[in-house]
Design a protein around this motif. Sequence first.
Motif, PDB file in Angstrom:
ATOM      1  N   ALA A  39       0.839  -1.196   0.000  1.00 27.82           N
ATOM      2  CA  ALA A  39       0.000   0.000   0.000  1.00 27.82           C
ATOM      3  C   ALA A  39       0.876   1.249   0.000  1.00 27.82           C
ATOM      4  O   ALA A  39       2.107   1.168  -0.129  1.00 27.82           O
ATOM      5  CB  ALA A  39      -0.937  -0.029   1.203  1.00 27.82           C
ATOM      6  N   TRP A  40       0.270   2.394   0.196  1.00 26.05           N
ATOM      7  CA  TRP A  40       0.985   3.665   0.016  1.00 26.05           C
ATOM      8  C   TRP A  40       2.085   3.909   1.032  1.00 26.05           C
ATOM      9  O   TRP A  40       2.946   4.763   0.810  1.00 26.05           O
ATOM     10  CB  TRP A  40       0.006   4.832  -0.020  1.00 26.05           C
ATOM     11  CG  TRP A  40      -0.753   5.126   1.262  1.00 26.05           C
ATOM     12  CD1 TRP A  40      -0.959   4.301   2.328  1.00 26.05           C
ATOM     13  CD2 TRP A  40      -1.424   6.349   1.580  1.00 26.05           C
ATOM     14  NE1 TRP A  40      -1.713   4.917   3.294  1.00 26.05           N
ATOM     15  CE2 TRP A  40      -2.020   6.179   2.856  1.00 26.05           C
ATOM     16  CE3 TRP A  40      -1.597   7.554   0.924  1.00 26.05           C
ATOM     17  CZ2 TRP A  40      -2.758   7.185   3.474  1.00 26.05           C
ATOM     18  CZ3 TRP A  40      -2.335   8.558   1.547  1.00 26.05           C
ATOM     19  CH2 TRP A  40      -2.900   8.370   2.799  1.00 26.05           C
ATOM     20  N   GLY A  41       2.126   3.138   2.118  1.00 26.71           N
ATOM     21  CA  GLY A  41       3.151   3.363   3.133  1.00 26.71           C
ATOM     22  C   GLY A  41       4.492   2.718   2.850  1.00 26.71           C
ATOM     23  O   GLY A  41       5.473   2.984   3.541  1.00 26.71           O
ATOM     24  N   ILE A  71      12.736   2.651   2.394  1.00 29.58           N
ATOM     25  CA  ILE A  71      11.880   3.843   2.433  1.00 29.58           C
ATOM     26  C   ILE A  71      10.469   3.448   2.845  1.00 29.58           C
ATOM     27  O   ILE A  71       9.802   2.666   2.162  1.00 29.58           O
ATOM     28  CB  ILE A  71      11.849   4.557   1.076  1.00 29.58           C
ATOM     29  CG1 ILE A  71      13.246   5.080   0.728  1.00 29.58           C
ATOM     30  CG2 ILE A  71      10.844   5.701   1.093  1.00 29.58           C
ATOM     31  CD1 ILE A  71      13.334   5.720  -0.649  1.00 29.58           C
ATOM     32  N   LEU A  72      10.020   3.989   3.969  1.00 29.48           N
ATOM     33  CA  LEU A  72       8.674   3.750   4.478  1.00 29.48           C
ATOM     34  C   LEU A  72       8.057   5.084   4.882  1.00 29.48           C
ATOM     35  O   LEU A  72       8.745   5.941   5.448  1.00 29.48           O
ATOM     36  CB  LEU A  72       8.689   2.814   5.696  1.00 29.48           C
ATOM     37  CG  LEU A  72       9.069   1.356   5.470  1.00 29.48           C
ATOM     38  CD1 LEU A  72       9.254   0.644   6.798  1.00 29.48           C
ATOM     39  CD2 LEU A  72       8.009   0.651   4.645  1.00 29.48           C
ATOM     40  N   GLY A  73       6.777   5.240   4.618  1.00 26.22           N
ATOM     41  CA  GLY A  73       6.076   6.435   5.066  1.00 26.22           C
ATOM     42  C   GLY A  73       5.756   6.358   6.549  1.00 26.22           C
ATOM     43  O   GLY A  73       5.551   5.277   7.094  1.00 26.22           O
ATOM     44  N   SER A  74       5.693   7.520   7.197  1.00 21.65           N
ATOM     45  CA  SER A  74       5.436   7.568   8.635  1.00 21.65           C
ATOM     46  C   SER A  74       3.985   7.900   8.972  1.00 21.65           C
ATOM     47  O   SER A  74       3.587   7.879  10.127  1.00 21.65           O
ATOM     48  CB  SER A  74       6.353   8.607   9.292  1.00 21.65           C
ATOM     49  OG  SER A  74       6.126   9.886   8.723  1.00 21.65           O
ATOM     50  N   GLY A  75       3.180   8.208   7.965  1.00 21.05           N
ATOM     51  CA  GLY A  75       1.796   8.576   8.197  1.00 21.05           C
ATOM     52  C   GLY A  75       1.178   9.048   6.904  1.00 21.05           C
ATOM     53  O   GLY A  75       1.846   9.112   5.860  1.00 21.05           O
ATOM     54  N   PRO A  76      -0.117   9.397   6.938  1.00 18.89           N
ATOM     55  CA  PRO A  76      -0.828   9.730   5.704  1.00 18.89           C
ATOM     56  C   PRO A  76      -0.155  10.803   4.855  1.00 18.89           C
ATOM     57  O   PRO A  76      -0.102  10.675   3.627  1.00 18.89           O
ATOM     58  CB  PRO A  76      -2.193  10.185   6.208  1.00 18.89           C
ATOM     59  CG  PRO A  76      -2.396   9.428   7.478  1.00 18.89           C
ATOM     60  CD  PRO A  76      -1.025   9.352   8.102  1.00 18.89           C
ATOM     61  N   GLU A  77       0.375  11.845   5.470  1.00 15.80           N
ATOM     62  CA  GLU A  77       0.966  12.936   4.684  1.00 15.80           C
ATOM     63  C   GLU A  77       2.202  12.460   3.922  1.00 15.80           C
ATOM     64  O   GLU A  77       2.348  12.711   2.714  1.00 15.80           O
ATOM     65  CB  GLU A  77       1.324  14.104   5.608  1.00 15.80           C
ATOM     66  CG  GLU A  77       1.833  15.321   4.855  1.00 15.80           C
ATOM     67  CD  GLU A  77       2.057  16.525   5.771  1.00 15.80           C
ATOM     68  OE1 GLU A  77       2.978  17.307   5.462  1.00 15.80           O
ATOM     69  OE2 GLU A  77       1.322  16.684   6.757  1.00 15.80           O
ATOM     70  N   GLN A  84       2.584   9.864  -4.686  1.00 16.85           N
ATOM     71  CA  GLN A  84       2.128  10.815  -5.700  1.00 16.85           C
ATOM     72  C   GLN A  84       2.906  10.757  -7.014  1.00 16.85           C
ATOM     73  O   GLN A  84       2.295  10.833  -8.091  1.00 16.85           O
ATOM     74  CB  GLN A  84       2.137  12.241  -5.140  1.00 16.85           C
ATOM     75  CG  GLN A  84       1.591  13.292  -6.098  1.00 16.85           C
ATOM     76  CD  GLN A  84       0.204  12.945  -6.635  1.00 16.85           C
ATOM     77  OE1 GLN A  84      -0.629  12.411  -5.919  1.00 16.85           O
ATOM     78  NE2 GLN A  84      -0.039  13.231  -7.917  1.00 16.85           N
ATOM     79  N   PRO A  85       4.238  10.639  -7.007  1.00 18.22           N
ATOM     80  CA  PRO A  85       4.945  10.600  -8.292  1.00 18.22           C
ATOM     81  C   PRO A  85       4.483   9.456  -9.196  1.00 18.22           C
ATOM     82  O   PRO A  85       4.473   9.605 -10.424  1.00 18.22           O
ATOM     83  CB  PRO A  85       6.413  10.427  -7.886  1.00 18.22           C
ATOM     84  CG  PRO A  85       6.488  10.984  -6.503  1.00 18.22           C
ATOM     85  CD  PRO A  85       5.180  10.643  -5.871  1.00 18.22           C
ATOM     86  N   PHE A  86       4.089   8.343  -8.603  1.00 17.39           N
ATOM     87  CA  PHE A  86       3.638   7.191  -9.383  1.00 17.39           C
ATOM     88  C   PHE A  86       2.203   7.370  -9.877  1.00 17.39           C
ATOM     89  O   PHE A  86       1.854   6.889 -10.948  1.00 17.39           O
ATOM     90  CB  PHE A  86       3.768   5.923  -8.547  1.00 17.39           C
ATOM     91  CG  PHE A  86       5.183   5.614  -8.152  1.00 17.39           C
ATOM     92  CD1 PHE A  86       6.031   4.959  -9.024  1.00 17.39           C
ATOM     93  CD2 PHE A  86       5.676   6.010  -6.920  1.00 17.39           C
ATOM     94  CE1 PHE A  86       7.345   4.691  -8.676  1.00 17.39           C
ATOM     95  CE2 PHE A  86       6.990   5.750  -6.560  1.00 17.39           C
ATOM     96  CZ  PHE A  86       7.836   5.096  -7.447  1.00 17.39           C
ATOM     97  N   MET A  87       1.390   8.066  -9.090  1.00 19.95           N
ATOM     98  CA  MET A  87       0.038   8.364  -9.536  1.00 19.95           C
ATOM     99  C   MET A  87       0.061   9.378 -10.675  1.00 19.95           C
ATOM    100  O   MET A  87      -0.773   9.333 -11.579  1.00 19.95           O
ATOM    101  CB  MET A  87      -0.804   8.887  -8.378  1.00 19.95           C
ATOM    102  CG  MET A  87      -0.965   7.902  -7.219  1.00 19.95           C
ATOM    103  SD  MET A  87      -1.738   6.344  -7.709  1.00 19.95           S
ATOM    104  CE  MET A  87      -3.380   6.907  -8.135  1.00 19.95           C
ATOM    105  N   ALA A  88       1.029  10.293 -10.625  1.00 21.76           N
ATOM    106  CA  ALA A  88       1.137  11.328 -11.650  1.00 21.76           C
ATOM    107  C   ALA A  88       1.789  10.808 -12.928  1.00 21.76           C
ATOM    108  O   ALA A  88       1.572  11.377 -14.009  1.00 21.76           O
ATOM    109  CB  ALA A  88       1.943  12.513 -11.106  1.00 21.76           C
TER     110      ALA A  88
END
Length: 239
Positions: A39-41, A71-77, A84-88
């Motif tokens: 997922a996105w995290g 590389i892991l995200g720490s939260g929604p932001e 985002q770069p992959f969605m774009a």
Amino acid sequence: MAIISNTVGYMDGDVQLEAFFAFDDALSGRRPAVLINHAWGGRDEFVAEKARKLAELGYVGFALDMYGMGILGSGPEENARLMQPFMADRALLQKRIQAALYAVKLLPWVDDSKIAAIGFCFGGLCVLDLARTGADIKGVVSFHGLLGAPDNTRGTAIKAKVLALHGHDDPMVSPEQVLAFEREMTEAGADWQLHAYGHTMHAFTNPVANDPAFGTVYQADADRRSWQAMQNFLAELFL
């Protein structure tokens, strides 16, 4: 049964990536592999556990890495910033997951003629995009994935069988997007299925999802049913 797990590095251009993989050492010979898109995290323990569960089913589970080693995200932001770069740029997304497909084929336990891919949320969109590129794999499974089509695959025949597992009340995927997805799959000649779970929101397989205002809520029945649907689908793919 002896489940062995480890990490393996691979590259997409000059980006260093690291997958987590698992297999049952008690089995002999090459076996089917299942890519698992996070997922996105980022590539976290959730997908590592899915890799181990797939190993218990007799497959090589390969939890791929879309963001880069460690590389892991720490939260929604931060998660949104990473995604985002992959969605774009869906071509970038497709190239990144294709690098994982190439990497899994090099593992000595993998029958490279029998490969499928599953993904969760953002990862569901990623594996659907892999199918949309015409990749020569057996099938893909999207768990509460985003369904919006990219603009660079129209007219490409989909070879992989497609299973989309969707929460009917997912606020991130509108009924109009579901209908558009069904039309897209039909026009691409795909062998496709869509299972919709009633009273079910986004991220229904994730036990820590508990934010109704955001639209992410764990739903135990949908979690259990969707995993069983995936097992049935993989068994059919790999006959």
